[in-house]
Design a protein around this motif. Sequence first.
Motif: not given
Length: 430
Positions: A165, A136, A139, A292, A351
């Motif tokens: 996400g 995370t 990202r 995601i 994911h």
Amino acid sequence: MFKAKIFVSSIRNLLSHPQFEHQQWRGIVKVRLKWVKNRSLDHVIDTDTDLKAACLLKDAIKRSPTGFLTAKSFADWQKLLGLTVPVLRFLRRYPTLFEEFPHARYVNLPCFRLTGTALLLDSQEQSIHQAHENDTIERLSKVLMMMRSRTAPLQSLHSLKWDLGLPDNFEKVLIPKYPDHFSFVKAPTGVSALRLKRWREEFAVSALEKSNEGEEMGDEYRQFKRGQTTLAFPMNFPRGYGAQKKVRAWMEEFQKLPYISPYEDSRHIDPNSELMEKRAVGVLHEFLSLTIHKKTKRNYLRSLREELNIPHKFTRLFTRYPGIFYLSLKCKTTTVALKEGYRRGKLVNPHPLVRLRHKFYHVMRTGLLYRGKGANLIPREDILLKDMENRMEDKEEEGGDYDVDDDEDEEYEEIETGDEYDEETSDVED
């Protein structure tokens, strides 16, 4: 990742060469394309709209100090959640997730709290967030690295938290844990924003570059490393497009243009050149790759348009490159999806959080069967989840997802929109 970065200096040198300035203006044949409806992806978007609304309502109930929401508190949330029905009717559809009960003082005021099944699914979601926290952070860092100022408004990130996400209340539960990575700042417009404190060179590799490191694209990537700056975008044209000579010639010329990483400074590129258009396509491709679900709403991208340095009327890029993107008009909004992320209406590499959301969706669907029959008839959460997992396994064996069983190539409808898609009037504001 080192492979994907060794050519960065050669790209900069090529872009600054006087001869290349002329090449930026090289003409590519313009082809007027039709917008083609994809029923399979439209179905996924339609389903995800209800799923997202249910998950956001679950988070809102969980955040409430009382542990429940009254009908009065969410009366004006319908448009915010993207629903086509009132929120009260929506909640009553899914008694397996939302339990209705009368208010302690106002017996005619409906209230809703989470069922045991919803709480169990939420605990599983939190476990996934913890287990994949590094992913995370990477990202989110890559999203900020694509911005001109390495900064994004918190309001824009809140709109994108489902797609990226991010955990609910990420600015309170996630960001403070990484003070060396992020900081909260005031943007020039006065709004609160999140800034990336330091550049992460190991993250500055796009999804397209990573995919070309694999065996399937080995020869092409080896040429790329030797100094050729061309990388081809995967193309999946609607039926009949690939056979058109003009379309084929246009795409061949487009693919021959140098690929500019979305993490590279683009201020030196002529904004009216074909190269800048390909760079914009690369930015949108990378942004959707970071989501995601491999899709997001156009309005969410619009709020970041200047920071991403993409054209004002960027919607036309989605209709001009139907082999890369799919533009959907479902649910009274405009959603763009990355076509390579799906196969027959199913995400290619889902994911773990997406898989959990699929569980959530199946519990929702089960709730339709028990709507209006009383809470006593709803199975216990352990029985409900076990039955749901069995049905999901059966669905995976059939090769479908979200009850989409038809071949994607057989789900097209042609609608004439052309190249001049009106970005300002084609959508209901989100």
